[in-house]
Design a protein around this motif. Sequence first.
Motif, PDB file in Angstrom:
ATOM      1  N   LYS A 111       0.855  -1.198   0.000  1.00 55.50           N
ATOM      2  CA  LYS A 111       0.000   0.000   0.000  1.00 55.50           C
ATOM      3  C   LYS A 111       0.883   1.238   0.000  1.00 55.50           C
ATOM      4  O   LYS A 111       1.801   1.347   0.825  1.00 55.50           O
ATOM      5  CB  LYS A 111      -0.860  -0.018   1.265  1.00 55.50           C
ATOM      6  CG  LYS A 111      -1.759   1.197   1.406  1.00 55.50           C
ATOM      7  CD  LYS A 111      -2.609   1.068   2.660  1.00 55.50           C
ATOM      8  CE  LYS A 111      -3.577   2.214   2.776  1.00 55.50           C
ATOM      9  NZ  LYS A 111      -4.552   2.015   3.835  1.00 55.50           N
ATOM     10  N   THR A 173      -7.174  -7.193   8.429  1.00 53.63           N
ATOM     11  CA  THR A 173      -7.592  -5.842   8.021  1.00 53.63           C
ATOM     12  C   THR A 173      -6.618  -5.364   6.953  1.00 53.63           C
ATOM     13  O   THR A 173      -5.405  -5.581   7.057  1.00 53.63           O
ATOM     14  CB  THR A 173      -7.594  -4.820   9.177  1.00 53.63           C
ATOM     15  OG1 THR A 173      -6.316  -4.832   9.811  1.00 53.63           O
ATOM     16  CG2 THR A 173      -8.668  -5.096  10.192  1.00 53.63           C
ATOM     17  N   GLY A 174      -7.147  -4.693   5.932  1.00 55.85           N
ATOM     18  CA  GLY A 174      -6.330  -4.088   4.876  1.00 55.85           C
ATOM     19  C   GLY A 174      -5.328  -5.064   4.282  1.00 55.85           C
ATOM     20  O   GLY A 174      -5.657  -6.220   3.960  1.00 55.85           O
ATOM     21  N   GLY A 204     -11.604  -7.120   7.014  1.00 55.48           N
ATOM     22  CA  GLY A 204     -12.112  -5.783   7.327  1.00 55.48           C
ATOM     23  C   GLY A 204     -11.522  -4.748   6.389  1.00 55.48           C
ATOM     24  O   GLY A 204     -10.308  -4.709   6.182  1.00 55.48           O
ATOM     25  N   ALA A 205     -12.383  -3.914   5.816  1.00 52.70           N
ATOM     26  CA  ALA A 205     -11.917  -2.850   4.916  1.00 52.70           C
ATOM     27  C   ALA A 205     -12.826  -1.635   5.103  1.00 52.70           C
ATOM     28  O   ALA A 205     -13.983  -1.786   5.492  1.00 52.70           O
ATOM     29  CB  ALA A 205     -11.977  -3.324   3.471  1.00 52.70           C
ATOM     30  N   PRO A 206     -12.314  -0.423   4.828  1.00 49.46           N
ATOM     31  CA  PRO A 206     -13.156   0.761   5.036  1.00 49.46           C
ATOM     32  C   PRO A 206     -14.351   0.806   4.081  1.00 49.46           C
ATOM     33  O   PRO A 206     -15.478   1.101   4.487  1.00 49.46           O
ATOM     34  CB  PRO A 206     -12.219   1.943   4.786  1.00 49.46           C
ATOM     35  CG  PRO A 206     -10.891   1.402   4.393  1.00 49.46           C
ATOM     36  CD  PRO A 206     -10.912  -0.090   4.514  1.00 49.46           C
ATOM     37  N   SER A 234     -16.247  -1.263   7.280  1.00 51.00           N
ATOM     38  CA  SER A 234     -16.423  -0.401   8.458  1.00 51.00           C
ATOM     39  C   SER A 234     -17.201   0.879   8.185  1.00 51.00           C
ATOM     40  O   SER A 234     -17.848   1.408   9.075  1.00 51.00           O
ATOM     41  CB  SER A 234     -15.065  -0.071   9.070  1.00 51.00           C
ATOM     42  OG  SER A 234     -14.234   0.551   8.123  1.00 51.00           O
ATOM     43  N   ARG A 235     -17.121   1.400   6.953  1.00 47.98           N
ATOM     44  CA  ARG A 235     -17.796   2.687   6.713  1.00 47.98           C
ATOM     45  C   ARG A 235     -19.088   2.512   5.919  1.00 47.98           C
ATOM     46  O   ARG A 235     -19.586   3.459   5.317  1.00 47.98           O
ATOM     47  CB  ARG A 235     -16.837   3.647   6.015  1.00 47.98           C
ATOM     48  CG  ARG A 235     -15.586   3.859   6.861  1.00 47.98           C
ATOM     49  CD  ARG A 235     -14.661   4.898   6.330  1.00 47.98           C
ATOM     50  NE  ARG A 235     -13.328   4.679   6.892  1.00 47.98           N
ATOM     51  CZ  ARG A 235     -12.254   5.351   6.531  1.00 47.98           C
ATOM     52  NH1 ARG A 235     -12.349   6.300   5.621  1.00 47.98           N
ATOM     53  NH2 ARG A 235     -11.083   5.089   7.088  1.00 47.98           N
ATOM     54  N   TYR A 246     -16.140  -3.122  13.128  1.00 46.17           N
ATOM     55  CA  TYR A 246     -14.861  -3.774  12.860  1.00 46.17           C
ATOM     56  C   TYR A 246     -15.034  -5.297  12.930  1.00 46.17           C
ATOM     57  O   TYR A 246     -16.081  -5.798  13.336  1.00 46.17           O
ATOM     58  CB  TYR A 246     -13.823  -3.326  13.893  1.00 46.17           C
ATOM     59  CG  TYR A 246     -13.397  -1.877  13.752  1.00 46.17           C
ATOM     60  CD1 TYR A 246     -13.625  -1.155  12.576  1.00 46.17           C
ATOM     61  CD2 TYR A 246     -12.754  -1.226  14.805  1.00 46.17           C
ATOM     62  CE1 TYR A 246     -13.211   0.163  12.458  1.00 46.17           C
ATOM     63  CE2 TYR A 246     -12.337   0.088  14.689  1.00 46.17           C
ATOM     64  CZ  TYR A 246     -12.570   0.779  13.513  1.00 46.17           C
ATOM     65  OH  TYR A 246     -12.162   2.075  13.393  1.00 46.17           O
ATOM     66  N   ILE A 247     -13.943  -6.011  12.641  1.00 44.21           N
ATOM     67  CA  ILE A 247     -14.072  -7.475  12.596  1.00 44.21           C
ATOM     68  C   ILE A 247     -14.497  -8.080  13.926  1.00 44.21           C
ATOM     69  O   ILE A 247     -15.188  -9.082  13.951  1.00 44.21           O
ATOM     70  CB  ILE A 247     -12.793  -8.154  12.063  1.00 44.21           C
ATOM     71  CG1 ILE A 247     -11.587  -7.634  12.778  1.00 44.21           C
ATOM     72  CG2 ILE A 247     -12.646  -8.014  10.574  1.00 44.21           C
ATOM     73  CD1 ILE A 247     -10.350  -8.390  12.411  1.00 44.21           C
ATOM     74  N   HIS A 248     -14.093  -7.461  15.050  1.00 41.36           N
ATOM     75  CA  HIS A 248     -14.500  -8.066  16.325  1.00 41.36           C
ATOM     76  C   HIS A 248     -15.992  -7.838  16.590  1.00 41.36           C
ATOM     77  O   HIS A 248     -16.632  -8.648  17.259  1.00 41.36           O
ATOM     78  CB  HIS A 248     -13.645  -7.562  17.500  1.00 41.36           C
ATOM     79  CG  HIS A 248     -13.659  -6.091  17.707  1.00 41.36           C
ATOM     80  ND1 HIS A 248     -12.820  -5.241  17.039  1.00 41.36           N
ATOM     81  CD2 HIS A 248     -14.412  -5.316  18.510  1.00 41.36           C
ATOM     82  CE1 HIS A 248     -13.042  -3.998  17.433  1.00 41.36           C
ATOM     83  NE2 HIS A 248     -14.015  -4.023  18.325  1.00 41.36           N
ATOM     84  N   LEU A 274      -3.761  -4.228  11.251  1.00 44.08           N
ATOM     85  CA  LEU A 274      -3.474  -3.074  12.110  1.00 44.08           C
ATOM     86  C   LEU A 274      -3.247  -3.495  13.560  1.00 44.08           C
ATOM     87  O   LEU A 274      -3.953  -4.363  14.075  1.00 44.08           O
ATOM     88  CB  LEU A 274      -4.683  -2.124  12.104  1.00 44.08           C
ATOM     89  CG  LEU A 274      -5.083  -1.529  10.767  1.00 44.08           C
ATOM     90  CD1 LEU A 274      -6.364  -0.727  10.933  1.00 44.08           C
ATOM     91  CD2 LEU A 274      -3.957  -0.648  10.243  1.00 44.08           C
ATOM     92  N   GLY A 276      -4.058  -2.146  16.225  1.00 45.91           N
ATOM     93  CA  GLY A 276      -5.230  -1.948  17.079  1.00 45.91           C
ATOM     94  C   GLY A 276      -6.189  -3.132  17.088  1.00 45.91           C
ATOM     95  O   GLY A 276      -7.014  -3.266  17.995  1.00 45.91           O
ATOM     96  N   MET A 277      -6.089  -4.008  16.089  1.00 45.77           N
ATOM     97  CA  MET A 277      -7.032  -5.140  15.980  1.00 45.77           C
ATOM     98  C   MET A 277      -7.032  -6.017  17.210  1.00 45.77           C
ATOM     99  O   MET A 277      -8.028  -6.586  17.612  1.00 45.77           O
ATOM    100  CB  MET A 277      -6.586  -6.090  14.864  1.00 45.77           C
ATOM    101  CG  MET A 277      -6.807  -5.675  13.495  1.00 45.77           C
ATOM    102  SD  MET A 277      -5.942  -6.860  12.435  1.00 45.77           S
ATOM    103  CE  MET A 277      -7.156  -8.151  12.293  1.00 45.77           C
TER     104      MET A 277
END
Length: 329
Positions: A111, A173-174, A204-206, A234-235, A246-248, A274, A276-277
């Motif tokens: 990315k 994610t991503g 998970g993706a935005p 997510s969005r 989010y995935i959780h 990420l 943060g996951m």
Amino acid sequence: MTAVEPIHDPAFDPELADVEMHLVPPTSPVTGTVVKNEICMSGKSASFIRHVCIDVAGTPIEGAFSAGQSFGIVPPGEDHNGRSHKVRLYSIASPTAGEDGAGRILSTTCKRVIDEYQPSSDDDETRGLFLGVCSNYVCDLRPGDKVQVTGPVGKRFVLPKDPNRHDYLMLATGTGIAPFRGMILDMFEGAGGPIESEVHLVMGAPYRSDLLYHDLLTGLAEKHPNFHYHTVISRELRPDGSPQGYIHHYLDREVRLHEDLLRRDRTLVYVCGLAGMQTGVFQTMAKLGVGGPYLKVKEELAGTGPEDWKSADIRKHVRPTHRCMLEVY
Ligand code: A2P
């Protein structure tokens, strides 16, 4: 990528595949040749993510990498201190047999890092465009270009020796999807024939347009009834107007994933993406009462309910067991 060291508990340990490591060290990279570089998103997006294929034939890396491992790229030029750039690690996105089926061509998912450089909000002079050095170098590479590579590295985020002995929950994610592309291709299209285990991949993706390798994964899920591909955008909203989250949050909603899959003795959890996951995933597993085989919660958190765990507490006091592979960046 940072692999988080697990707590050892023989009762839960899967026997992971033996892999080669550090055949090419960062001090003496070898030359690979780019053979393909293409966009790998599902539509027009604010991000630019590319699937980059590199031919490593004739180097010690040829035939010696495994799905789930990483390799290094050394960008040309020097950093702001006048030293040669350091190696950057990228997840291998190809199956163990490579993109070509003969272990010569590996791939990664890169990315472009594009940001605004703002060292201080009241210092307008220093504001400006920040471009990640290596990610933009890699995304700009064209077929025929030479690239300095190292590796392979990583021995934890790989499949078990006998993948059929386990079922799988894979959370991405991503660009964290990269190792799963290779592992899933190994499991379903690899030499040993499609595995019979149950495999769930949650991505998970935005936005929907940010889904990576979506056609490939959708195709595999259609072809193999034991491969389940879930997306969490997510969005975007759910049909009832509530956020997808989010995935959780998805894990929390999808009762079959925690009531059935996670409660089985043979299930392994792989988490990549990420940093943060980890917070949401660990907290949710503990809250649902299925964390036991996958997490070791240290005494410091014994008296605190999972809903009150802070990110820093989780990083310090919750460790994955050998049934939970975690790679975050
Ligand atoms: P969002 O950006 O809407 O907050 P990408 O790497 O392509 O940006 O995608 C990362 C995805 O992971 C996005 O959907 C992002 O949501 C989501 N995300 C961000 N933070 C977390 C987190 N702590 N746990 C799980 N997913 C996250």
